[in-house]
Design an enzyme around this catalytic site. Structure first.
Site, PDB file in Angstrom:
ATOM      1  N   TYR A   1      41.439  36.759  43.560  1.00  0.00           N
ATOM      2  CA  TYR A   1      42.881  36.898  43.767  1.00  0.00           C
ATOM      3  C   TYR A   1      43.325  35.822  44.745  1.00  0.00           C
ATOM      4  O   TYR A   1      42.708  35.626  45.785  1.00  0.00           O
ATOM      5  CB  TYR A   1      43.198  38.280  44.340  1.00  0.00           C
ATOM      6  CG  TYR A   1      44.661  38.504  44.630  1.00  0.00           C
ATOM      7  CD1 TYR A   1      45.600  38.571  43.593  1.00  0.00           C
ATOM      8  CD2 TYR A   1      45.127  38.657  45.938  1.00  0.00           C
ATOM      9  CE1 TYR A   1      46.940  38.780  43.857  1.00  0.00           C
ATOM     10  CE2 TYR A   1      46.467  38.867  46.210  1.00  0.00           C
ATOM     11  CZ  TYR A   1      47.374  38.924  45.165  1.00  0.00           C
ATOM     12  OH  TYR A   1      48.710  39.135  45.425  1.00  0.00           O
TER      13      TYR A   1
ATOM     14  N   ASP B   1      39.632  29.221  49.035  1.00  0.00           N
ATOM     15  CA  ASP B   1      40.614  30.196  49.516  1.00  0.00           C
ATOM     16  C   ASP B   1      39.936  31.108  50.533  1.00  0.00           C
ATOM     17  O   ASP B   1      39.129  31.970  50.180  1.00  0.00           O
ATOM     18  CB  ASP B   1      41.164  30.989  48.328  1.00  0.00           C
ATOM     19  CG  ASP B   1      42.250  31.979  48.740  1.00  0.00           C
ATOM     20  OD1 ASP B   1      42.470  32.156  49.959  1.00  0.00           O
ATOM     21  OD2 ASP B   1      42.874  32.579  47.841  1.00  0.00           O
TER      22      ASP B   1
ATOM     23  N   LYS C   1      46.054  36.211  56.629  1.00  0.00           N
ATOM     24  CA  LYS C   1      45.522  37.445  57.199  1.00  0.00           C
ATOM     25  C   LYS C   1      45.177  37.305  58.700  1.00  0.00           C
ATOM     26  O   LYS C   1      46.068  37.318  59.521  1.00  0.00           O
ATOM     27  CB  LYS C   1      44.370  37.958  56.337  1.00  0.00           C
ATOM     28  CG  LYS C   1      44.904  38.316  54.913  1.00  0.00           C
ATOM     29  CD  LYS C   1      44.004  39.169  54.077  1.00  0.00           C
ATOM     30  CE  LYS C   1      44.726  39.692  52.848  1.00  0.00           C
ATOM     31  NZ  LYS C   1      44.553  38.913  51.628  1.00  0.00           N
TER      32      LYS C   1
HETATM   33  C1  PLP Z   1      45.454  38.343  50.535  1.00  0.00           C
HETATM   34  C2  PLP Z   1      45.011  37.160  49.797  1.00  0.00           C
HETATM   35  C3  PLP Z   1      45.919  36.196  49.318  1.00  0.00           C
HETATM   36  C4  PLP Z   1      47.407  36.391  49.367  1.00  0.00           C
HETATM   37  O1  PLP Z   1      47.899  36.486  50.653  1.00  0.00           O
HETATM   38  P1  PLP Z   1      49.336  37.176  50.888  1.00  0.00           P
HETATM   39  O2  PLP Z   1      49.596  36.948  52.336  1.00  0.00           O
HETATM   40  O3  PLP Z   1      49.188  38.602  50.500  1.00  0.00           O
HETATM   41  O4  PLP Z   1      50.308  36.475  50.010  1.00  0.00           O
HETATM   42  C5  PLP Z   1      45.413  35.038  48.767  1.00  0.00           C
HETATM   43  N1  PLP Z   1      44.083  34.847  48.653  1.00  0.00           N
HETATM   44  C6  PLP Z   1      43.193  35.740  49.097  1.00  0.00           C
HETATM   45  C7  PLP Z   1      41.731  35.449  48.977  1.00  0.00           C
HETATM   46  C8  PLP Z   1      43.619  36.938  49.656  1.00  0.00           C
HETATM   47  O5  PLP Z   1      42.717  37.857  50.049  1.00  0.00           O
END
Ligand code: PLP
Length: 446
Positions: free
Chosen positions: A150, A245, A277
């Site tokens: 994701y 990511d 995060k």
């Molecule tokens: C949470 C998450 C996102 C998206 O971040 P948001 O602040 O919710 O838009 C993207 N990549 C990874 C790996 C994530 O865990």
């Protein structure tokens, strides 16, 4: 009944009904609605350290930590002070500020290949912008991603359907145009042969491979040894970029995220990293950064446009900086110790009650799959007993522990998880394991 000491959710139920009148599904992010575990999401009124308190006055030990950010626990005094000070000096100016420079420096200092970062407001924006800069840099448009990873709700990255190699992916969500999904190739995670084949077929069109540094959004599924290395080698051979990511793993798996644990691939570091995060400390700030020549593509120095009214917001930057400054080696040691104690409790209790389980870790991130097999990709992650997870989730909730409301998530601990709350969670794990086995037995009677 799962348990005698049932908590009441009366006020949460009222609020959910009110919310549904004005907010789609009553929530501002779908997983919060508890659809995969059933029941009523608890509306949280306040939180302190490792404890959440809901609007009905129930207390829960928190194993979500806001899906990762609250690495120090809730309302950490040093972060609270930084935020209060920053807020008292004004909320947003639409000008450069010193705090965003200090936050950027902290990120660059921690993650060696990151020479420059740009601050944005969410992880979604970070990956969206990373993809744009990769396309701008290479002059190509196709993106390779992996099923089960994701990257936020970016159109081009929502596609997770389609298995075969180098096939056109179908959009996972109505509203994502097929043209957007057509620029995305979705491959099985941990399958380097599939990556080789995709590049053999369309290497000249591929701008970048984006991967979760260590996936946490299908449960915790670390890359197999050599997988990151292989991605780096193949992308470099074909002139494509590698986007790591680290929105979830960054500053959580270690001071330098998953990169800090796995180390630099022999064939070179990823070109672009995305963060979010933890680096916002609970506020909406995120970042993407990497190689200087790639980041120099961004306006105003380069032609790739990217902007934000609230980007680098001083209050959010203060929260992020204070959080990172508190993330000392002792903090990471504590996170690991807490995670290991909880994993041992799950292993002991689930073994005792005959519950299928497989624990997978990435630093202090871990998830408990309700299955016996090793999970190396999304297909294997889906082959678990999610209904049983739902029962376990509610048994834990009744016993005052708030797990993530989906079996495809990591469990998150914080440095504020002290021995008292750990003992509370361990007792709940044993109790909940017993509860759900009794339900099983009762349910199996003719
Ligand atoms: C949470 C998450 C996102 C998206 O971040 P948001 O602040 O919710 O838009 C993207 N990549 C990874 C790996 C994530 O865990």
């Amino acid at each position: 009944m799962v348990n005698a000491d049932t908590t009441t959710a009366a006020r949460s139920e009222e609020l959910l009904a009110e919310a549904k009148r004005v907010i789609p599904g009553g929530v501002n992010s779908p997983v919060r609605a508890f659809r995969s575990v059933g029941g009523t999401p608890r509306f949280i009124a306040k939180a302190s350290g490792p404890w959440l308190e809901d609007v009905d006055g129930n207390r829960y030990a928190d194993l979500m930590c806001s899906w990762g950010p609250m690495i120090l626990g809730h309302a950490h005094p040093a972060v609270l002070e930084a935020v209060t000070t920053a807020a008292s000096e004004g909320f947003s100016f639409g000008t450069p500020t010193e705090r965003e420079v200090r936050l950027a420096e902290e990120i660059v200092a921690r993650v060696e290949p990151v020479e420059a970062v740009r601050l944005v407001n969410s992880g979604t924006e970070a990956t969206m912008s990373a993809v744009r800069v990769a396309r701008g840099f290479t002059g190509r448009s196709v993106i390779v991603k992996f099923a089960g990873c994701y990257h936020g709700h970016v159109d081009a990255l929502l596609a997770a359907a389609g298995s075969g190699v180098a096939t056109f992916a179908l959009p996972d969500s109505p509203g994502v145009p097929p043209s957007s999904a057509a620029e995305t190739i979705v491959l099985p995670f941990n399958d380097l042969a599939a990556v080789e084949e995709a590049f053999a077929a369309r290497g000249q069109e591929i701008a970048a491979v984006i991967t979760e540094a260590s996936p946490g959004n299908m449960g915790v599924v670390p890359p197999a040894p050599g997988f990151t290395e292989g991605l780096r080698r193949i992308t470099a051979e074909h002139g494509a970029l590698l986007i790591s990511d680290e929105v979830m793993t960054g500053f959580r798996c270690s001071a330098a995220g998953w990169y800090g644990l796995e180390g630099k691939p022999v064939s070179g570091a990823p070109d672009i990293f995305t963060f979010g995060k933890v680096m916002g400390g609970g506020f909406p700030t995120a970042a993407f950064g990497g190689r200087r020549d790639v980041m120099d593509m961004l306006a105003p120095d380069g032609p790739v446009y990217q902007a934000g009214t609230l980007s680098g917001n001083p209050v959010a930057s203060a929260a992020g900086l204070a959080t990172l400054q508190q993330c000392t080696p002792e903090v990471y040691d504590r996170l690991l110790a807490v995670a290991e104690t909880l994993q041992a409790a799950v292993t002991e209790a689930f073994t005792k009650y005959g519950i299928p389980h497989r624990i997978q870790t990435a630093g202090s991130m871990f998830s408990v799959f309700f299955a016996e097999h090793e999970v190396t990709n999304f297909e294997e992650a889906k082959a678990q007993d999610s209904a049983l997870y739902g029962r376990f989730f509610h048994a834990m909730l009744q016993r005052g522990v708030h797990l993530p409301p989906s079996c495809f998530e990591s469990w998150f601990v914080s440095a504020s998880h002290d021995d008292e709350v750990v003992a509370h969670i361990v007792a709940a794990i044993h109790g909940a394991a017993s509860d759900i086995t009794q339900v099983e037995l009762a349910g199996s009677r003719p």
